[in-house]
Design a protein around this motif. Structure first.
Motif, PDB file in Angstrom:
ATOM      1  N   ASP A  45      39.680  44.759  34.788  1.00 16.04           N
ATOM      2  CA  ASP A  45      38.749  44.094  33.882  1.00 16.04           C
ATOM      3  C   ASP A  45      37.442  44.862  33.741  1.00 16.04           C
ATOM      4  O   ASP A  45      36.989  45.112  32.630  1.00 16.04           O
ATOM      5  N   VAL A  46      36.818  45.239  34.851  1.00 13.18           N
ATOM      6  CA  VAL A  46      35.536  45.951  34.767  1.00 13.18           C
ATOM      7  C   VAL A  46      35.560  47.316  35.447  1.00 13.18           C
ATOM      8  O   VAL A  46      34.701  48.154  35.184  1.00 13.18           O
ATOM      9  N   GLY A  47      36.537  47.551  36.318  1.00 18.87           N
ATOM     10  CA  GLY A  47      36.617  48.850  36.980  1.00 18.87           C
ATOM     11  C   GLY A  47      36.947  49.990  36.041  1.00 18.87           C
ATOM     12  O   GLY A  47      36.687  51.161  36.348  1.00 18.87           O
ATOM     13  N   THR A  48      37.518  49.650  34.890  1.00 21.24           N
ATOM     14  CA  THR A  48      37.823  50.693  33.911  1.00 21.24           C
ATOM     15  C   THR A  48      36.558  51.416  33.456  1.00 21.24           C
ATOM     16  O   THR A  48      36.597  52.610  33.140  1.00 21.24           O
ATOM     17  N   TYR A  49      35.416  50.726  33.431  1.00 22.42           N
ATOM     18  CA  TYR A  49      34.173  51.352  32.967  1.00 22.42           C
ATOM     19  C   TYR A  49      33.699  52.460  33.917  1.00 22.42           C
ATOM     20  O   TYR A  49      33.441  53.594  33.475  1.00 22.42           O
ATOM     21  N   PRO A  50      33.532  52.190  35.212  1.00 23.31           N
ATOM     22  CA  PRO A  50      33.161  53.280  36.112  1.00 23.31           C
ATOM     23  C   PRO A  50      34.168  54.429  36.130  1.00 23.31           C
ATOM     24  O   PRO A  50      33.773  55.601  36.182  1.00 23.31           O
ATOM     25  N   VAL A  51      35.458  54.101  36.090  1.00 20.96           N
ATOM     26  CA  VAL A  51      36.466  55.166  36.114  1.00 20.96           C
ATOM     27  C   VAL A  51      36.372  56.032  34.862  1.00 20.96           C
ATOM     28  O   VAL A  51      36.424  57.263  34.922  1.00 20.96           O
ATOM     29  N   TRP A  52      36.237  55.400  33.700  1.00 20.08           N
ATOM     30  CA  TRP A  52      36.070  56.176  32.470  1.00 20.08           C
ATOM     31  C   TRP A  52      34.803  57.025  32.528  1.00 20.08           C
ATOM     32  O   TRP A  52      34.789  58.180  32.077  1.00 20.08           O
ATOM     33  N   PHE A  53      33.720  56.489  33.082  1.00 18.78           N
ATOM     34  CA  PHE A  53      32.464  57.226  33.187  1.00 18.78           C
ATOM     35  C   PHE A  53      32.661  58.492  34.019  1.00 18.78           C
ATOM     36  O   PHE A  53      32.191  59.580  33.650  1.00 18.78           O
ATOM     37  N   ALA A  54      33.363  58.358  35.132  1.00 17.46           N
ATOM     38  CA  ALA A  54      33.637  59.523  35.971  1.00 17.46           C
ATOM     39  C   ALA A  54      34.526  60.529  35.251  1.00 17.46           C
ATOM     40  O   ALA A  54      34.290  61.751  35.306  1.00 17.46           O
ATOM     41  N   HIS A  55      35.550  60.057  34.574  1.00 19.27           N
ATOM     42  CA  HIS A  55      36.438  60.955  33.834  1.00 19.27           C
ATOM     43  C   HIS A  55      35.679  61.683  32.721  1.00 19.27           C
ATOM     44  O   HIS A  55      35.930  62.858  32.464  1.00 19.27           O
ATOM     45  N   LEU A  56      34.769  60.977  32.057  1.00 22.81           N
ATOM     46  CA  LEU A  56      33.997  61.586  30.981  1.00 22.81           C
ATOM     47  C   LEU A  56      33.221  62.796  31.472  1.00 22.81           C
ATOM     48  O   LEU A  56      33.110  63.806  30.766  1.00 22.81           O
ATOM     49  N   LEU A  57      32.710  62.719  32.685  1.00 21.22           N
ATOM     50  CA  LEU A  57      31.814  63.749  33.197  1.00 21.22           C
ATOM     51  C   LEU A  57      32.482  64.758  34.118  1.00 21.22           C
ATOM     52  O   LEU A  57      32.039  65.904  34.207  1.00 21.22           O
ATOM     53  N   LEU A  58      33.551  64.346  34.788  1.00 21.44           N
ATOM     54  CA  LEU A  58      34.193  65.232  35.759  1.00 21.44           C
ATOM     55  C   LEU A  58      35.679  65.467  35.489  1.00 21.44           C
ATOM     56  O   LEU A  58      36.277  66.352  36.095  1.00 21.44           O
ATOM     57  N   GLY A  59      36.281  64.682  34.608  1.00 19.21           N
ATOM     58  CA  GLY A  59      37.710  64.803  34.362  1.00 19.21           C
ATOM     59  C   GLY A  59      38.512  64.022  35.386  1.00 19.21           C
ATOM     60  O   GLY A  59      37.978  63.241  36.182  1.00 19.21           O
ATOM     61  N   ALA A  60      39.819  64.228  35.380  1.00 22.45           N
ATOM     62  CA  ALA A  60      40.705  63.517  36.304  1.00 22.45           C
ATOM     63  C   ALA A  60      40.521  64.063  37.718  1.00 22.45           C
ATOM     64  O   ALA A  60      40.397  65.269  37.922  1.00 22.45           O
ATOM     65  N   PRO A  61      40.488  63.194  38.722  1.00 27.27           N
ATOM     66  CA  PRO A  61      40.253  63.646  40.096  1.00 27.27           C
ATOM     67  C   PRO A  61      41.478  64.298  40.717  1.00 27.27           C
ATOM     68  O   PRO A  61      42.613  64.084  40.279  1.00 27.27           O
ATOM     69  N   ASP A  62      41.230  65.067  41.763  1.00 26.69           N
ATOM     70  CA  ASP A  62      42.317  65.679  42.528  1.00 26.69           C
ATOM     71  C   ASP A  62      42.713  64.819  43.713  1.00 26.69           C
ATOM     72  O   ASP A  62      43.849  64.889  44.185  1.00 26.69           O
ATOM     73  N   GLU A  63      41.798  64.006  44.200  1.00 32.79           N
ATOM     74  CA  GLU A  63      42.083  63.107  45.314  1.00 32.79           C
ATOM     75  C   GLU A  63      41.439  61.755  45.044  1.00 32.79           C
ATOM     76  O   GLU A  63      40.381  61.678  44.432  1.00 32.79           O
ATOM     77  N   ILE A  64      42.088  60.684  45.513  1.00 26.45           N
ATOM     78  CA  ILE A  64      41.591  59.330  45.292  1.00 26.45           C
ATOM     79  C   ILE A  64      41.699  58.538  46.590  1.00 26.45           C
ATOM     80  O   ILE A  64      42.757  58.503  47.229  1.00 26.45           O
ATOM     81  N   THR A  65      40.596  57.915  46.971  1.00 27.51           N
ATOM     82  CA  THR A  65      40.583  56.985  48.086  1.00 27.51           C
ATOM     83  C   THR A  65      40.063  55.648  47.559  1.00 27.51           C
ATOM     84  O   THR A  65      39.155  55.630  46.724  1.00 27.51           O
ATOM     85  N   THR A 101      44.691  57.310  36.969  1.00 30.79           N
ATOM     86  CA  THR A 101      43.784  57.053  38.086  1.00 30.79           C
ATOM     87  C   THR A 101      43.837  55.590  38.505  1.00 30.79           C
ATOM     88  O   THR A 101      43.893  55.271  39.698  1.00 30.79           O
ATOM     89  N   LEU A 102      43.837  54.676  37.538  1.00 36.11           N
ATOM     90  CA  LEU A 102      43.908  53.249  37.856  1.00 36.11           C
ATOM     91  C   LEU A 102      45.212  52.918  38.579  1.00 36.11           C
ATOM     92  O   LEU A 102      45.224  52.111  39.524  1.00 36.11           O
ATOM     93  N   ASP A 103      46.304  53.527  38.150  1.00 38.37           N
ATOM     94  CA  ASP A 103      47.588  53.308  38.829  1.00 38.37           C
ATOM     95  C   ASP A 103      47.518  53.745  40.292  1.00 38.37           C
ATOM     96  O   ASP A 103      48.014  53.059  41.193  1.00 38.37           O
ATOM     97  N   GLU A 104      46.909  54.916  40.532  1.00 42.05           N
ATOM     98  CA  GLU A 104      46.832  55.418  41.906  1.00 42.05           C
ATOM     99  C   GLU A 104      45.908  54.552  42.755  1.00 42.05           C
ATOM    100  O   GLU A 104      46.196  54.297  43.931  1.00 42.05           O
ATOM    101  N   VAL A 105      44.819  54.078  42.186  1.00 43.59           N
ATOM    102  CA  VAL A 105      43.945  53.158  42.920  1.00 43.59           C
ATOM    103  C   VAL A 105      44.717  51.897  43.287  1.00 43.59           C
ATOM    104  O   VAL A 105      44.666  51.430  44.435  1.00 43.59           O
ATOM    105  N   ARG A 106      45.465  51.347  42.345  1.00 46.09           N
ATOM    106  CA  ARG A 106      46.248  50.138  42.639  1.00 46.09           C
ATOM    107  C   ARG A 106      47.305  50.407  43.701  1.00 46.09           C
ATOM    108  O   ARG A 106      47.587  49.555  44.544  1.00 46.09           O
ATOM    109  N   ARG A 107      47.901  51.600  43.659  1.00 45.54           N
ATOM    110  CA  ARG A 107      48.894  51.933  44.685  1.00 45.54           C
ATOM    111  C   ARG A 107      48.248  51.933  46.064  1.00 45.54           C
ATOM    112  O   ARG A 107      48.814  51.427  47.042  1.00 45.54           O
ATOM    113  N   ARG A 108      47.042  52.459  46.124  1.00 43.23           N
ATOM    114  CA  ARG A 108      46.373  52.580  47.419  1.00 43.23           C
ATOM    115  C   ARG A 108      45.861  51.241  47.941  1.00 43.23           C
ATOM    116  O   ARG A 108      45.751  51.059  49.166  1.00 43.23           O
ATOM    117  N   ILE A 109      45.548  50.304  47.060  1.00 41.21           N
ATOM    118  CA  ILE A 109      45.090  48.988  47.523  1.00 41.21           C
ATOM    119  C   ILE A 109      46.215  47.972  47.544  1.00 41.21           C
ATOM    120  O   ILE A 109      46.021  46.802  47.901  1.00 41.21           O
TER     121      ILE A 109
END
Length: 334
Positions: free
Chosen positions: A184-204, A319-327
């Protein structure tokens, strides 16, 4: 798709769903020059009629398919709960309609890929309604970063949260609706990070679950091989400031509040006085910018926006899929 709304003809909008998001977007759409709200569709005709009466909309339909077949509709705004995005968008694209679909585009990456593939095969316009990316202040932030105003980006921070009572019957806490803070709201921070840094190599990621199993609060650390990182959080249990910042080797940029629709930003550069950048006066809820972007694309015959690219949407969904996998968050039917 070519020339929708050409020769001065208004772009005909259809509104699919009649909840709070549909109402807020429609309120803003009625202020946008060149836009015409032609019809509304819902699962029940009575709900559609009430919505149509509220906003002075000429046609009300009791099914998505009827709305999608309306010849006066050029583009459909999909405002259903997350779990219904895929079916609603596919129904509209099957009838050749352009689609602006609320974020996240779908529940997961597989569904998002299905929608993107359908749009590209049918050559119809599709855009995720990530309105933050088309906001003038965020566009200016991206220009400053790309121009090297703060040097090389080393970290991004963003938070989006608010406190609401935990209600198992509300869509925010309903697994069947795709509820939880992340989508619902986590998409905003994730998109913000992708906008500036692209897709991450590691996710915790770490999460505090609600009683229904969806996430109430989620924290994310995205890592990049070059050494950069993004520290992100989202919550349905805490009143956060909706702040964001990007830090570089020669300065930083900060947004003090409501980074998803910011009034302005402050640029800090080494050895210089801070510079404030003020955005345009707010218009309604702030959704007019994305409506204008959709209409610009349609009038130019584009099938996607370069400001909210479909490949970017797919990367964020990954990225959202991987975050959900980890939680450990899975939705019914996945």
């Amino acid at each position: 798709m070519s020339g929708v709304g050409g020769s001065g003809r208004p772009v005909g909008w259809g509104i699919l769903a009649t909840g709070g998001m549909a109402a807020a977007f429609t309120e803003d759409l009625l202020r946008v020059e060149g836009a015409r709200v032609a019809a509304v569709g819902s699962r029940t005709r009575e709900s559609a009629r009430r919505f149509a009466g509220r906003f002075g909309i000429g046609r009300a339909y009791g099914s998505w398919q009827e709305l999608a077949r309306d010849p006066g509709v050029d583009v459909v705004y999909v405002a259903t709960p997350h779990a219904a995005h895929r079916a609603a968008a596919l129904a509209c694209m099957a009838e050749g309609k352009a689609v602006l679909c609320e974020k996240p585009l779908a529940l997961n990456l597989a569904q998002a890929r299905e929608l993107v593939t359908a749009a590209r095969e049918r050559r119809v316009f599709l855009m995720e309604a990530m309105w933050t990316l088309v906001h003038p202040v965020i566009r200016r932030l991206k220009e400053l970063v790309d121009a090297g105003a703060i040097g090389e980006v080393r970290s991004v921070q963003a938070e989006f949260g608010f406190a609401v009572p935990e209600d198992a019957g509300h869509r925010l806490f309903d697994p069947a609706a795709g509820g939880g803070a992340l989508l619902d709201v986590g998409t905003y921070p994730v998109w913000f990070a992708h906008l500036l840094l692209g897709a991450p190599d590691e996710i915790t990621a770490w999460s505090d679950p609600a009683k229904t199993g969806v996430d109430r609060t989620t924290g994310m650390l995205l890592g990049y091989r070059g050494g950069a990182m993004a520290v992100l959080s989202c919550s349905l249990a805490a009143q956060q400031g909706q702040r964001a910042a990007v830090h570089g080797t020669e300065g930083w940029i900060e947004i003090g509040a409501d980074f998803y629709r910011p009034a302005g930003l402050v640029l800090h550069r080494t050895g210089r006085e801070p510079e404030a950048v003020t955005g345009p006066p707010p218009e309604g809820h702030g959704y007019g910018h994305q409506a204008r972007e959709v209409m610009r694309c349609l009038r130019q015959g584009r099938t996607e926006s370069e400001l909210v690219p479909l490949d970017g949407t797919l990367a964020v969904m990954g990225t959202l899929d991987e975050v959900r996998r980890r939680i450990g968050l899975r939705y019914p039917g996945e």
